[in-house]
Design a protein around this motif. Structure first.
Motif, PDB file in Angstrom:
ATOM      1  N   SER A  50       0.841  -1.459   0.003  1.00 57.75           N
ATOM      2  CA  SER A  50      -0.092  -0.266   0.003  1.00 57.75           C
ATOM      3  C   SER A  50       0.798   1.015  -0.077  1.00 57.75           C
ATOM      4  CB  SER A  50      -1.297  -0.309   1.677  1.00 57.75           C
ATOM      5  OG  SER A  50      -0.417   0.099   2.553  1.00 57.75           O
ATOM      6  N   HIS A  52       2.942   2.899  -2.308  1.00 63.66           N
ATOM      7  CA  HIS A  52       2.616   4.280  -3.318  1.00 63.66           C
ATOM      8  C   HIS A  52       0.923   4.845  -3.335  1.00 63.66           C
ATOM      9  CE1 HIS A  52       1.794   5.828  -7.071  1.00 63.66           C
ATOM     10  NE2 HIS A  52       0.955   5.104  -7.412  1.00 63.66           N
ATOM     11  N   ARG A  53      -0.248   4.057  -3.104  1.00 65.91           N
ATOM     12  CA  ARG A  53      -1.555   4.585  -2.213  1.00 65.91           C
ATOM     13  C   ARG A  53      -1.360   5.870  -1.198  1.00 65.91           C
ATOM     14  NH1 ARG A  53      -5.083  -0.628  -2.235  1.00 65.91           N
ATOM     15  NH2 ARG A  53      -6.742   0.675  -1.133  1.00 65.91           N
ATOM     16  N   ARG A  54      -0.442   4.976  -0.178  1.00 66.39           N
ATOM     17  CA  ARG A  54      -0.365   6.051   0.796  1.00 66.39           C
ATOM     18  C   ARG A  54       0.339   7.321   0.299  1.00 66.39           C
ATOM     19  NH1 ARG A  54       3.965   3.349   4.763  1.00 66.39           N
ATOM     20  NH2 ARG A  54       5.187   4.276   2.883  1.00 66.39           N
ATOM     21  N   LEU A  56       0.208   8.438  -2.219  1.00 61.00           N
ATOM     22  CA  LEU A  56      -0.903   9.508  -2.933  1.00 61.00           C
ATOM     23  C   LEU A  56      -1.720  10.203  -2.525  1.00 61.00           C
ATOM     24  CD1 LEU A  56      -2.321   6.878  -6.024  1.00 61.00           C
ATOM     25  CD2 LEU A  56      -0.159   8.709  -6.260  1.00 61.00           C
TER      26      LEU A  56
END
Length: 80
Positions: A50, A52-54, A56
């Motif tokens: 996670s 990359h999503r964090r 973002l």
């Protein structure tokens, strides 16, 4: 009796001004706390894969510039 020339009429105005200053300072301190949210979110662990999503989410929070604004100016404790 006592003769008041300037004192009593100014007292309510001074109290109102002090209350406004307190409200502005409280709002500015909340704005300062909003500036620390991206670092808090970035330090959290949302599970494997996670990152990359964090990142973002952290970028979104940073670019939103949350806080209190007065006449389109961000209110911070440095201003008050």
């Amino acid at each position: 009796g006592a003769h008041w020339s300037v004192g009593p009429p100014l007292l309510p105005a001074v109290l109102i001004m002090l209350m406004f200053m307190r409200v502005f300072f409280m709002a500015a301190s909340i704005t300062d706390k909003c500036g620390r949210v991206p670092a808090l979110v970035n330090s959290m662990n949302f599970g494997e894969g996670s990152e990359h999503r964090r990142q973002l989410l952290v970028e979104y929070i940073s670019s939103s510039a949350a806080g209190f604004y007065v006449f389109s100016m961000r209110l911070t404790t440095a201003m008050v």
